[in-house]
Scaffold this motif. Sequence first.
Motif, mmCIF file in Angstrom:
data_model
loop_
_atom_site.group_PDB
_atom_site.id
_atom_site.type_symbol
_atom_site.label_atom_id
_atom_site.label_comp_id
_atom_site.label_asym_id
_atom_site.label_seq_id
_atom_site.Cartn_x
_atom_site.Cartn_y
_atom_site.Cartn_z
ATOM 1 N N ILE A 131 -41.197 44.154 -22.372
ATOM 2 C CA ILE A 131 -40.646 42.870 -22.781
ATOM 3 C C ILE A 131 -39.500 42.551 -21.829
ATOM 4 O O ILE A 131 -38.807 43.445 -21.350
ATOM 5 N N GLU A 132 -39.334 41.275 -21.579
ATOM 6 C CA GLU A 132 -38.260 40.837 -20.710
ATOM 7 C C GLU A 132 -37.249 40.051 -21.535
ATOM 8 O O GLU A 132 -37.609 39.070 -22.182
ATOM 9 N N LEU A 133 -36.035 40.509 -21.537
ATOM 10 C CA LEU A 133 -34.934 39.753 -22.126
ATOM 11 C C LEU A 133 -34.327 38.980 -20.973
ATOM 12 O O LEU A 133 -33.794 39.583 -20.035
ATOM 13 N N ALA A 134 -34.479 37.650 -21.005
ATOM 14 C CA ALA A 134 -34.116 36.813 -19.861
ATOM 15 C C ALA A 134 -33.619 35.461 -20.362
ATOM 16 O O ALA A 134 -33.908 35.060 -21.493
ATOM 17 N N PRO A 135 -32.889 34.733 -19.507
ATOM 18 C CA PRO A 135 -32.434 33.390 -19.895
ATOM 19 C C PRO A 135 -33.622 32.526 -20.350
ATOM 20 O O PRO A 135 -34.698 32.570 -19.764
#
Length: 143
Positions: free
Chosen positions: A95-99
């Motif tokens: 999973i990518e935690l991104a803006p």
Amino acid sequence: MRLLIAALLFSTLQVFASTEGSFNVQHGEIRQPMPGRTVTAGYFTLHNLSTQDVSLNSISSEAFARAELHQHSHKDGMMRMEQLDHIVLPAGQRIELAPGGLHLMLFDPTTELQIGQTIKVLLHFADGQQLMLALPVVAMPKR
């Protein structure tokens, strides 16, 4: 020179795991709050290397009074931000935690955050696993 560059890159994201290699973390950062603000965000990519789904239930950091899991979503034509009680990470997936998507919301730093400083953030999973991240503070991007 290459060794120096490699050492600098490695030092920008250190991961201390008590999970026996269950996770890989990349591209971590915490943004320095804008002047006069006491809220900021943290981002990273988390890869579940195990054969079991896991649930990230919470985060904590001594560097902040409060830390929460959040996501941005589009509802009724509006961009909204909402707190999550957990994030499920399927086995073998990342999973990518991104803006603009999943992210950490970090409230009320306990000290002034400086660019280049490393902040420890502890991830708490439903099965009791914990993962300690050391995330670098970076400048807020200019728009």
